[in-house]
Design an enzyme around this catalytic site. Structure first.
Site: not given
Ligand code: NAI
Length: 331
Positions: A170, A203, A227
Site C-alpha cells: 500500500k 485492496d 495474512d
C-alpha cells in the site's frame, strides 16, 4: 530416521494432528516424534503458553508439525505462533493453494502460492495506550527482511517452475514503510529476468483475487497483507480446512494447519484434518521424502474425487473415518 517435534496444540489440534501423524506413518516415511506442549492448555498447566524447551526441541530437530494454538483476544498472553516465528526467526510463511477435484469451491484449477513476511510489519507487537481514547501501533519494515522474503519468493518461483511474482503493498499511502518494501521488491526482481514481476495495491489485489485469481502465480507481501490474502486465497480453493502452511527460517521449519483451534467443534470428530495432513506432506517433501509426501497428496485427492470428505465440505465422514479413507487410498 528424522525426528520431528510434534505439537498438538488446542481444540481440534488434538484431532487433526493425530490424523496427520497416522497418515505420515502410513506413508512409509521414516520419522519419529518428540511431543511438546504449547498453547492455551499448556498455559493453564504450566503458567506459560510456550516453554523454552519447546523452542529448543524445534531448533534441535530443525522441523516441527504443529496444531493450532488458541490466543485470547485483546488480553492475556501473546500468540504462541508469533513467539515461535520471532524466536526461531521463521521469516517465511508459505501457503500454496490448489484446488481439488470434487471439493466445492469458488474456482477450479487454482494453483497459486502466497509468500508472507513473518517477522515484522504491524505484527511486531509494539502497541501503546496513549490515553483512554487513543491507542497506537508501530509498523516496522526493514530492507533486510524485505530483501530476504522477496528473494525467497523468486527462488521458490524458480524452483517450482512458476512464471510470475507479484508484490503486494500500500505504498501509495504508506510511502516510507511500504515504499521501502516495494523498492526492495523491484530491485530483487532485476536479478530474476526469467520470472515476470509486477506489483499490486492490497485492496485492488483483494478484489482481483476474488474476480480473477488466475492472473496470479506467486504473491509476496508484508505481514498483515500476507495474512489477509492468505485467508482470501484459502476461500478460493474451498476454505481454511484444505489449505496447508509452513513457517520457514534458515535450517528450521514449522509446518502447521492454517486454521485455528475451532473450539466450537473441538472433541466432536467434526474437524477436517486436510490442512494438517497437507502441511505434513509439505513437511516430508521439505525433508527430502518427496515420494511419501506425494503419496499423501494423491491419497487426499483420490478421496475428494470420489466424494469422501468431512461434513463442512459437504461430505459425511468424521475426522477419524476420513483419516482411515486417506490411508486406504494410499498407494
Ligand atoms: P478457527 O479457524 O478456529 O475457526 C473458524 C471457523 O472455521 C469455525 O467455525 C470452525 O469450526 C471452522 N473450522 C476451522 N478449522 C476447521 C477444520 N479443520 N474443520 C472444520 N471446520 C473448521 O478460527 P477462530 O474461531 O477465529 O479462532 C479460534 C482460536 O484459534 C483462537 O484462539 C485463535 O487465536 C486461534 N488460531 C490459531 C491459529 C494457529 O495456531 N495457527 C490460527 C488461527 C486462529
Amino acid at each position: 530416521m528424522q525426528t520431528i517435534t510434534l505439537i498438538y496444540g488446542d481444540g481440534i489440534g488434538k484431532e487433526v494432528i493425530a490424523s496427520a501423524k497416522a497418515v505420515v506413518e502410513a506413508s512409509g516415511a521414516q520419522v519419529d516424534w518428540e511431543v511438546q506442549e504449547a498453547g492455551a492448555e499448556a498455559a493453564e498447566k504450566y503458567g506459560k503458553p510456550i516453554d523454552d524447551a519447546v523452542l529448543e526441541s524445534i531448533s534441535r530437530n530443525g522441523v516441527a508439525l504443529k496444531g493450532p494454538t488458541a490466543t485470547p483476544v485483546g488480553k492475556g498472553f501473546r500468540s504462541v505462533n508469533v513467539e515461535i516465528r520471532k524466536r526461531l526467526d521463521l521469516y517465511v510463511n508459505l501457503r500454496p493453494l490448489r484446488s481439488f477435484e470434487g471439493v466445492k469451491s469458488l474456482y477450479q484449477n487454482i494453483d497459486l502460492t502466497i509468500v508472507r513476511e513473518n517477522t515484522e510489519g504491524l505484527y511486531i507487537g509494539i502497541e501503546k495506550q496513549v490515553d483512554e481514547g487513543r491507542a497506537e501501533a508501530t509498523k516496522v519494515i526493514t530492507k533486510k527482511a524485505s530483501d530476504r522474503i522477496v528473494k525467497y519468493a523468486f527462488d521458490y518461483a524458480r524452483d517450482m517452475g512458476k512464471k510470475k511474482v507479484t508484490a503486494i503493498h500500500k505504498a501509495n499511502i504508506m510511502k516510507l514503510t511500504d515504499g521501502l518494501f516495494l523498492n526492495c521488491a523491484k530491485e530483487i526482481a532485476q536479478g530474476y529476468p526469467d520470472i515476470a514481476f509486477n506489483d499490486k495495491i492490497i485492496d485492488a489485489a483483494c478484489m482481483d483475487l476474488a474476480l480473477n485469481p488466475y492472473a496470479y502465480d506467486v504473491l509476496v507481501a508484508p505481514n498483515l497483507y500476507g495474512d489477509i490474502i492468505s485467508d482470501l486465497g484459502s476461500a478460493l480453493v474451498g476454505g481454511l480446512g484444505v489449505a496447508p502452511g509452513a513457517n520457514l527460517g534458515d535450517g528450521v521449519a514449522v509446518f502447521e494447519a492454517v486454521h485455528g483451534s475451532a473450539p466450537d467443534i473441538a472433541g466432536k470428530d467434526l474437524a477436517n484434518p486436510t490442512s494438517a495432513i497437507l502441511s505434513s506432506a509439505m513437511m516430508l517433501k521439505h525433508l527430502g521424502m518427496k515420494e511419501e509426501g506425494q503419496r499423501i497428496e494423491d491419497a487426499i485427492a483420490a478421496c475428494f474425487a470420489s466424494g469422501q470428505m468431512t461434513g463442512e465440505l459437504g461430505g459425511t465422514l468424521g475426522c477419524k473415518a476420513f483419516t482411515e479413507a486417506i490411508i486406504k487410498n494410499m498407494k
